[in-house]
Design an enzyme around this catalytic site. Sequence first.
Site, mmCIF file in Angstrom:
data_model
loop_
_atom_site.group_PDB
_atom_site.id
_atom_site.type_symbol
_atom_site.label_atom_id
_atom_site.label_comp_id
_atom_site.label_asym_id
_atom_site.label_seq_id
_atom_site.Cartn_x
_atom_site.Cartn_y
_atom_site.Cartn_z
ATOM 1 C CG ASP A 11 -2.062 0.905 1.230
ATOM 2 O OD1 ASP A 11 -2.277 1.573 0.202
ATOM 3 O OD2 ASP A 11 -2.771 0.979 2.259
ATOM 4 N N GLY B 183 1.353 -10.145 4.474
ATOM 5 C CA GLY B 183 2.421 -9.342 5.081
ATOM 6 C C GLY B 183 2.004 -8.895 6.473
#
Length: 176
Positions: free
Chosen positions: A40, A125
């Site tokens: 992101d 993650g």
Amino acid sequence: METKINNAMIALVQGDITREETEAIVNAANSGLKGGGGVDGAIHRAGGPSIMEECREIGYCSTGQAVVTGGGNLKAGYIIHTVGPVYSGGNRGEADLLKSAYLESLKKVTQNRLRSVSFPAISAGIYGYPPREAAHIALETTINYVKNHEDIELVRFVLFSRDIYDVFSDELKKMI
Ligand code: AR6
């Protein structure tokens, strides 16, 4: 590695998704669409501020859903922001939510009449999903989708580390 399923090439590559040239890339976002670390952070850094402006206007995305913005400065014209589940043991609907994140993202590809898309390993993650289970859900959901949707020609899984690449290729080999 790559394999053809129906009309689609499914390709696994090790690399940085911000450099992809598919028509869309998928972001592993959070519900507030506020940016963050991991993939992101990398997408917002590489794509520039227009992506965050669009995210602010959209405002929210539930876990397992997906929303679309433009690609800013990236080569991909579209970013599909989806929110995978935070893994907390596996008994809180995580598998269904992760499957939904992939499915809703693939539906956005179809709805926008696109033919190619790149995915990261959603939830694998910061959100802590065990990589092998995450890879299995990612590949199974994608394979089932492209079997029924001839519009999609290319799905790339862009895996950041050698370890996660190896897990995805092991799982794909078992499925084909
Ligand atoms: N290209 C491809 N994959 C990447 C890249 C990159 N540039 N950078 C990291 N990865 P994560 P999540 C891999 O943590 O688990 C954010 O703060 C990474 O190694 O990005 O869904 C959001 O705002 C891992 O294999 O996403 C959310 O709050 C995979 O991408 C939260 O993290 C996903 O790791 C989402 O956590």
